[in-house]
Design a protein around this motif. Structure first.
Motif, PDB file in Angstrom:
ATOM      1  N   TYR A  35       0.831  -1.211   0.000  1.00 41.00           N
ATOM      2  CA  TYR A  35       0.000   0.000   0.000  1.00 41.00           C
ATOM      3  C   TYR A  35       0.864   1.260   0.000  1.00 41.00           C
ATOM      4  O   TYR A  35       0.489   2.290  -0.580  1.00 41.00           O
ATOM      5  N   GLN A  72       1.854   1.886  -3.499  1.00 42.52           N
ATOM      6  CA  GLN A  72       0.687   2.232  -4.292  1.00 42.52           C
ATOM      7  C   GLN A  72       0.193   3.650  -4.006  1.00 42.52           C
ATOM      8  O   GLN A  72      -0.579   4.213  -4.783  1.00 42.52           O
ATOM      9  N   SER A  73       0.656   4.221  -2.869  1.00 39.97           N
ATOM     10  CA  SER A  73       0.184   5.550  -2.472  1.00 39.97           C
ATOM     11  C   SER A  73       0.815   6.674  -3.284  1.00 39.97           C
ATOM     12  O   SER A  73       0.365   7.820  -3.196  1.00 39.97           O
ATOM     13  N   PHE A  74       1.864   6.388  -4.045  1.00 44.03           N
ATOM     14  CA  PHE A  74       2.528   7.426  -4.838  1.00 44.03           C
ATOM     15  C   PHE A  74       1.797   7.632  -6.167  1.00 44.03           C
ATOM     16  O   PHE A  74       2.404   7.623  -7.239  1.00 44.03           O
ATOM     17  N   GLN A  75       0.496   7.788  -6.099  1.00 42.90           N
ATOM     18  CA  GLN A  75      -0.310   8.015  -7.296  1.00 42.90           C
ATOM     19  C   GLN A  75      -1.400   9.021  -6.963  1.00 42.90           C
ATOM     20  O   GLN A  75      -1.849   9.111  -5.825  1.00 42.90           O
ATOM     21  N   TYR A  76      -1.790   9.769  -7.974  1.00 37.88           N
ATOM     22  CA  TYR A  76      -2.935  10.664  -7.788  1.00 37.88           C
ATOM     23  C   TYR A  76      -3.843  10.541  -9.014  1.00 37.88           C
ATOM     24  O   TYR A  76      -3.398  10.702 -10.142  1.00 37.88           O
ATOM     25  N   LEU A 106      -5.540   8.305  -5.751  1.00 34.69           N
ATOM     26  CA  LEU A 106      -5.175   7.016  -5.158  1.00 34.69           C
ATOM     27  C   LEU A 106      -5.905   5.890  -5.880  1.00 34.69           C
ATOM     28  O   LEU A 106      -7.074   6.040  -6.264  1.00 34.69           O
ATOM     29  N   PRO A 107      -5.252   4.746  -6.096  1.00 35.77           N
ATOM     30  CA  PRO A 107      -5.844   3.682  -6.910  1.00 35.77           C
ATOM     31  C   PRO A 107      -7.106   3.068  -6.325  1.00 35.77           C
ATOM     32  O   PRO A 107      -7.826   2.361  -7.026  1.00 35.77           O
ATOM     33  N   THR A 153      -9.137   9.153   1.080  1.00 37.71           N
ATOM     34  CA  THR A 153      -9.449   9.581  -0.285  1.00 37.71           C
ATOM     35  C   THR A 153     -10.149  10.937  -0.300  1.00 37.71           C
ATOM     36  O   THR A 153     -10.142  11.623  -1.324  1.00 37.71           O
ATOM     37  N   PRO A 192      -2.568  11.518  -1.376  1.00 30.86           N
ATOM     38  CA  PRO A 192      -1.398  10.626  -1.473  1.00 30.86           C
ATOM     39  C   PRO A 192      -0.373  10.863  -0.366  1.00 30.86           C
ATOM     40  O   PRO A 192       0.222   9.905   0.147  1.00 30.86           O
TER      41      PRO A 192
END
Length: 739
Positions: free
Chosen positions: A166, A169-173, A175-176, A449, A455
């Motif tokens: 996780y 995976q948090s280095f996205q915008y 969040l997935p 979220t 993120p």
């Protein structure tokens, strides 16, 4: 007796001399005969100088007191403080739950934590060596602790692996897990049905992270993403503990302090969110009637028990690297209260965030039901006359919707159920109990979220979980490596690497698609009952076999002051009774509640309780049996002399003292002076056949020469007598009744 006898010389001068054989057998560290209970030439009560215990016995020590405290805090403060304590608080009466928890912390937690710290510091060994030393017949305590540490370490590191996944995976915008995925069928785009039935965060957890099966019987093969995450987790743990406290102590500066920084940041951010005060108010609104339920006290005792890491061996292992005069009583109180206030802090953070989430979900519920009401109004199912004229349907508040709901329910009493309207109460959202993985990987992720800069907060949260887990894993691994390295002189680095490699391959069981169910199984069965049995045997072996009075005297000699007398009664009566009640309640609960697990059913997109199949049920109870098996095996083996009593495995300082100038002592005269009335009088008979370490190795000493205590390796507690009083033979110590 010749004038140059060592004992005679010790009476005539204050110079330090070589200790007698009996002294060496009775004490781990060298001691002054004038300060010994065996001294027959010194008047009782006379002040004598204390002998310094040699610190350079080859055992590593902590670089600083702060490093040691952080290690103990890092071990005791773990994931349970963040995701189990808030759940129990919510479930068992809110603020009222804090009362039984605090009471049990005082009468069970602190005394037993102090006991483990004291025995580890005094004997300077891991869990195996400590309980071999205190009472060889119960030496299986240390081995059971090691077994439990092994089981817990296997699945605990899997949770760290989930957090690592996780984290990256948090280095996205965005969040997935912020939105449901879209499935395309040609030109048609539809929302993933499984996600639409549940939620985006729930779908991401069960399908995209775990890709879980619908039953434990279907393994589904390895989950590659989780396997790689587990590998990374074990590499991190291995690097942290490979050099012992030299490496883990430095890691603790960050892994123990960083979670507090994150918790304070989350608390400040959480208090700025809409609805956070509602969550905290709900949390601390006491339901006093809950305090009268026995189940609340049982769950509070269990949480106290596991929050401090009692019985794992990590507490003993860490304290064994302390100096002998360290104030472990202060450490026990300090770490216990830090643990308690960390749980309170985590609870504030959790309920501030959950209060925000509850308001978001409540607003969503009001919006959906408002659409339904408008549809009924437009289709003439409901009359506009029912709606108060001052209400604006474009912006219904919680109180406005409650008023509309009440009016419609009153008017449409018979046909109200067919309308399908929900009450949308904030209290209902706040009462939804979430714990464990459900709190961390579903509820919290959903709340984040809605955060600005989501993120960033997600990265911080999961990095905090990694550090919390790492601190506990370091203590767990130390509880495994320290007793083994103390008992068998093997290369530390090689042994640590081998442990981590074996643990990784055993941990593949938990990264199958059905691995989540095995994590639940090990969490429920591998630690609870075995650890409770281990701790009550620790308590009994010190308080009833070794002797509480003797233990209090040892503490006074070690700390320089006598602990409060309340500890005498807590160790001897209160703690054993509480632990027996806890064991009984645990066994009854296991007998009443059918063993099972919550399985994720893909077709229904929800969890359903399922009973374990027979082979899994056998596995559950095998975990309990295997963890406790060393206890009866060691007891029987040592009772019938089938196993060494561990006297050749005592601490380095003990062995060095044993080997010091023994060959030059006038053994017969000295032993007669100590054990007999006159040089010509024979000493009392002692049990034969006990092996002791001598310069030539393991030998059975002459039973007519010495009379060692067969259950514990400490001093004989016989009162000193006046030089003018005729001496009588001193008999060996037996387990005292303390009555």
């Amino acid at each position: 007796m010749p004038k140059n006898s060592k004992v005679t010389q010790h009476e005539q001068t204050n110079d330090h001399v070589t200790e007698s054989v009996a002294d060496l057998l009775a004490h781990e560290e060298p001691f002054d005969c004038k300060n010994s209970s065996l001294n027959v030439g010194e008047a009782p009560g006379k002040k004598v100088p204390q002998i310094e215990v040699p610190e350079n016995d080859g055992r590593p020590t902590w670089n600083s007191k702060l490093q040691y405290i952080l290690a103990q805090v890092g071990f005791s403060v773990g994931l349970g403080n963040v995701w189990r304590f808030p759940y129990l608080c919510q479930k068992n009466g809110g603020g009222a739950y804090l009362v039984p928890y605090f009471i049990l912390l005082l009468i069970i937690g602190i005394p037993l934590f102090f006991l483990e710290l004291a025995v580890g510091q005094k004997i300077r060994r891991g869990s195996i060596g400590v309980w071999n030393y205190v009472c060889p017949s119960l030496g299986g305590i240390g081995m059971s602790s090691l077994m439990v540490c092994g089981f817990v370490g296997l699945y605990y590191n899997v949770i760290i692996g989930w957090s690592i996944f996780y984290f990256f995976q948090s280095f996205q915008y965005p969040l997935p897990w912020s939105e449901c995925p879209i499935r395309r069928n040609g030109s048609l785009a539809i929302v993933e049905p499984e996600c639409e039935k549940s939620s985006a965060t729930t779908y991401f957890w069960y399908r995209q992270t775990l890709n879980t099966t619908s039953t434990i019987a279907d393994s589904g093969g390895l989950n590659v993403k989780m396997t790689l995450s587990l590998l990374v987790a074990w590499i991190i743990v291995c690097l942290a503990v490979i050099k012992g406290i030299a490496s883990s102590g430095k890691v603790m500066y960050f892994s123990s302090l960083f979670p507090y920084l994150v918790l304070f940041c989350f608390l400040i951010r959480g208090l700025m969110l809409k609805g956070s005060v509602d969550g905290i108010a709900h949390m601390f609104t006491p339901k006093l009637e809950k305090m009268l339920e026995p189940k609340v006290w049982r769950e509070a005792a269990t949480q106290v028990f596991f929050a401090l890491g009692l019985g794992f061996g990590g507490v003993i292992a860490f304290s064994s690297y302390n100096k002998i005069d360290n104030n472990c009583h202060f450490d026990a109180v300090l770490v216990s209260f830090i643990n308690f206030f960390t749980s309170i802090l985590a609870t504030l953070v959790v309920f501030a965030v959950l209060g925000f989430k509850a308001n978001i979900m409540n607003e969503k519920c009001i919006a959906e039901n408002t659409e339904k009401i408008l549809g009924y109004l437009n289709s003439s199912v409901l009359s506009y006359d029912l709606i108060p004229p001052h209400l604006n349907f474009s912006q219904l508040s919680t109180s406005d919707y409650a008023e509309v709901y009440r009016v419609i329910k009153t008017v449409k009493e018979d046909g109200f159920a067919q309308l399908g309207l929900d009450p949308c109460l904030l209290e209902d959202e706040l009462n939804k109990s979430v714990q464990g993985t459900g709190l961390a990987f579903i509820a919290f992720t959903e709340a984040m979220t809605h955060f600005p800069w989501s993120p960033f907060w997600s990265v911080m949260f999961f990095f905090m979980l990694i550090n919390l887990g790492l601190g506990s894993m370091i203590g767990t691994m130390t509880g495994i490596t320290t007793p083994v390295l103390d008992t068998y002189k093997v290369n530390r680095e090689l042994f640590t690497v081998c442990c981590c490699v074996v643990a990784f391959f055993c941990g593949l069981l938990f990264v199958q698609r059905s691995g989540n169910y095995y994590v639940t199984m090990f969490d429920d069965y591998s630690a609870g009952l075995p650890l409770t049995v281990v701790v009550i045997l620790e308590n009994v072996s010190v308080a009833w076999i070794y002797g509480t009075k003797r233990f209090m005297q040892d503490l006074e000699d070690m700390l320089g002051f006598r602990p409060c007398i309340i500890y005498f009664y807590l160790w001897k009566y209160v703690s054993p009774i509480c632990l027996i009640l806890l064991i009984s309640a645990t066994v009854i609960e296991m007998a009443i509640i059918p063993p099972g697990y919550n399985a994720w059913v893909q077709e229904l997109a929800e969890e359903r309780f399922q009973s374990y199949p027979p082979w899994a049920l056998t596995m559950c109870f095998s975990l309990i049996v295997v963890a406790m098996l060393p206890l009866p095996i060691v007891f029987i083996a040592r009772r019938f002399n089938l196993m060494s009593d561990g006297s050749n495995k005592l601490s380095v300082s003990y062995r060095k003292s044993m080997m010091k100038d023994i060959s030059n002592l006038e053994e017969q005269d000295e032993s007669r002076f100590i054990l007999g009335a006159k040089p010509g009088e024979a000493p009392p008979t002692a049990p034969a056949g006990r092996p002791y370490l001598t310069p030539a190795g393991n030998k059975t000493l002459d039973p007519n020469l010495l009379s060692p205590n067969i259950c514990y390796g400490t001093s004989y507690q016989n009162p000193a007598v006046s030089p003018t009083t005729p001496t009588t033979p001193i008999t060996p110590a037996t387990p005292e009744s303390d009555s």
